[in-house]
Motif scaffolding. Structure first.
Motif, mmCIF file in Angstrom:
data_model
loop_
_atom_site.group_PDB
_atom_site.id
_atom_site.type_symbol
_atom_site.label_atom_id
_atom_site.label_comp_id
_atom_site.label_asym_id
_atom_site.label_seq_id
_atom_site.Cartn_x
_atom_site.Cartn_y
_atom_site.Cartn_z
ATOM 1 N N THR A 1 40.864 63.730 13.687
ATOM 2 C CA THR A 1 41.091 63.913 15.136
ATOM 3 C C THR A 1 40.182 65.020 15.671
ATOM 4 O O THR A 1 39.594 64.880 16.750
ATOM 5 N N GLU B 1 43.617 56.998 13.928
ATOM 6 C CA GLU B 1 44.847 56.400 13.391
ATOM 7 C C GLU B 1 44.658 54.910 13.094
ATOM 8 O O GLU B 1 45.182 54.382 12.114
ATOM 9 N N ARG C 1 48.824 66.494 20.523
ATOM 10 C CA ARG C 1 48.329 66.786 19.172
ATOM 11 C C ARG C 1 49.482 66.967 18.205
ATOM 12 O O ARG C 1 50.519 67.502 18.558
ATOM 13 N N GLU C 2 49.283 66.506 17.018
ATOM 14 C CA GLU C 2 50.278 66.576 15.933
ATOM 15 C C GLU C 2 51.499 65.695 16.210
ATOM 16 O O GLU C 2 52.551 65.884 15.626
ATOM 17 N N GLY C 3 51.303 64.724 17.112
ATOM 18 C CA GLY C 3 52.458 63.948 17.585
ATOM 19 C C GLY C 3 52.989 62.877 16.646
ATOM 20 O O GLY C 3 53.950 62.181 16.991
ATOM 21 N N SER C 4 52.426 62.729 15.460
ATOM 22 C CA SER C 4 52.898 61.643 14.579
ATOM 23 C C SER C 4 54.335 61.837 14.080
ATOM 24 O O SER C 4 55.038 60.854 13.840
HETATM 25 N N1 ASP Z 1 46.014 62.826 14.292
HETATM 26 C C1 ASP Z 1 46.739 63.524 15.327
HETATM 27 C C2 ASP Z 1 46.373 64.999 15.304
HETATM 28 O O1 ASP Z 1 45.662 65.432 14.420
HETATM 29 C C3 ASP Z 1 48.231 63.331 15.247
HETATM 30 C C4 ASP Z 1 48.886 63.903 14.016
HETATM 31 O O2 ASP Z 1 48.211 64.158 13.009
HETATM 32 O O3 ASP Z 1 50.100 64.063 14.045
HETATM 33 O O4 ASP Z 1 46.769 65.703 16.202
#
Ligand code: ASP
Ligand code: ADP
Ligand code: MG
Length: 417
Positions: A43, A121, A197-200
């Motif tokens: 990302t 993704e 961001r980091e939303g998984s």
């Molecule tokens: N790939 C995205 C990010 O790095 C979502 C995630 O990793 O949760 O923000």
């Protein structure tokens, strides 16, 4: 059904993907949905592509090729046969990405951002799904954009729960092993959106909520939720069992091991969340569930870096009270500044915020019409939950404290290192 989330760190290379496979062999894979993020730091690498695109930089193509080469190496490490379908599938995704970049006419940064970063993704799940099939683990690849519907707030989309619920209950195959993408959704016009961001982790919670899942497990490179980020604080200890409330507080204050939006949907349906190590999958890790915090009452340390400490004071010595405060907050909301701490006195008001979208200069111009604005950039916000004297002394040592706030359970300081 169980929901498993594997983040970027778990699938950063071929060995990582093989390890995910072995985790599933150990803990089972029936009636399971895997939510997978982009591989490693993809990302960030795609963010660089977007930057070059908007700056019309000569490095656009090489930054794009870097992303391609990284994934190609993973493919070569996983598959002996270069004629395998996966090579065509991945090539075709990259061709789509290149086509988008060549033909896009939209000047909207956030829109372009989502259309581009989403390939991280899409490609990672394509590779993992093909590899599992190849290794004998049959699975169902799902495009999450056909299930998670959102508004059109690119880069920070809000879920449309009603539509999402309908699509997920109707369309997700039970009993099978399903593989889908974290972080992504789509708007009414079927353009790709992202959840922040980091939303998984949040994606995993959305599926769990809509499927009434029995549990969610997020697989991490740490043993579970610890009383501090082990990369920052020495001697961090594992928290075996915590309540939703404790977890949401830790995540909100910046414990990046769980995305803060994850907890609310799970808590509503009392779906347990497990945070476990993908290196030692049989260890219990941390369980987050309803009820008492069996552990810890040990102090928990959290640091949020890159904060902006803004202080506003009234120009004419008038009080900063309800009316002003609500106006100030409406502006923070409008400019998407995430507020992490608030402190006010009669004629001044301080907040520690995160300017994720780079809007501060614009906001400052507006605030300056009414208030005297002072600010410190690049400050850190330290939070200690369940603090005691020793913990406070340890955190403050050697730092310049700009602001301090103490409540019954939590102490926060804003520092310049
Ligand atoms: N790939 C995205 C990010 O790095 C979502 C995630 O990793 O949760 O923000
Ligand atoms: P993912 O691969 O799912 O994206 P992250 O890198 O976002 O995983 O989250 C795992 C990281 O969170 C760990 O490597 C660790 O450095 C960090 N972290 C921050 N706070 C904590 C905490 N309280 N307990 C455990 N890990 C933490
Ligand atoms: Mg992550």
């Amino acid at each position: 059904m169980r929901i498993f989330k594997f983040g970027g760190a778990s699938v950063k290379d071929a060995d990582g993907i093989k390890n995910v496979f072995s985790v599933l062999e150990k803990v089972g894979h029936e009636d399971t949905l895997l939510v997978i993020s982009a591989m490693g730091k993809t990302t960030n690498a795609l963010e660089l592509v977007i930057k070059h695109y908007f700056e019309k930089s000569g490095e656009l193509n090489s930054s794009l090729q870097d992303v391609r080469k990284y994934h190609n190496q993973i493919l070569l490490d996983l598959f002996d046969d270069e004629e395998h379908d996966v090579f065509y599938a991945v090539n075709s995704h990259f061709a789509d990405l290149e086509y988008f970049i060549r033909s896009n006419k939209s000047p909207n940064y956030n829109f372009v951002y989502d259309q581009v970063v989403s390939f991280g993704e899409i490609v990672s799940t394509t590779i993992v799904s093909h590899y599992f099939n190849h290794a004998g683990l049959k699975n169902n690849w799902i495009d999450v954009r056909n299930f998670i519907k959102t508004d059109a707030t690119y880069r920070d989309a809000e879920v449309n729960w009603e539509k999402t619920q309908q699509l997920i209950s109707k369309g997700v195959k039970k009993k099978a092993l399903n593989i889908t993408q974290g972080f992504l959704g789509s708007d009414e016009n079927n353009f790709t959106t992202t959840l922040g961001r980091e939303g998984s982790d949040y994606t995993a919670a959305i599926f769990a909520y809509c499927l009434n899942a029995e549990s969610v497990t997020i697989w991490k490179d740490v043993p579970g939720v610890m009383n501090a980020d082990p990369r920052v604080f020495e001697n961090a200890i594992l928290l075996n069992q915590i309540s939703y409330r404790e977890a949401i507080e830790l995540a909100f204050y910046g414990a990046t091991v769980i995305h803060p939006k994850t907890l609310q949907p799970l808590q509503k349906k009392e779906i347990p969340l497990h945070v476990k190590s993908f290196i030692n999958p049989l260890l219990p890790g941390t369980s987050v569930s309803k009820g008492k915090d069996l552990e810890p009452q040990a102090p928990c340390y959290i640091v949020k870096r890159d904060q902006l400490l803004i202080s506003l004071s009234s120009i004419d010595f008038s009080f900063i009270m309800e009316e002003n405060i609500s106006e100030i907050f409406a502006l923070f909301h409008q400019y998407k500044m995430k507020v992490s701490l608030i402190q006010n006195s009669a004629i001044s008001f301080s907040v520690s915020v995160e300017d994720k979208f780079g809007n501060f200069n614009e906001l400052k111009a507006i605030l300056s019409k009414k208030f005297k604005v002072s600010y410190n950039e690049n400050v850190s916000l330290y939070t200690i939950r369940h603090f005691n004297k020793e913990a406070a002394e340890m955190v403050e040592k050697g730092k310049t404290v700009l602001l301090k706030q103490i409540s019954r359970e939590t102490m926060q300081i804003v520092t310049k290192e």
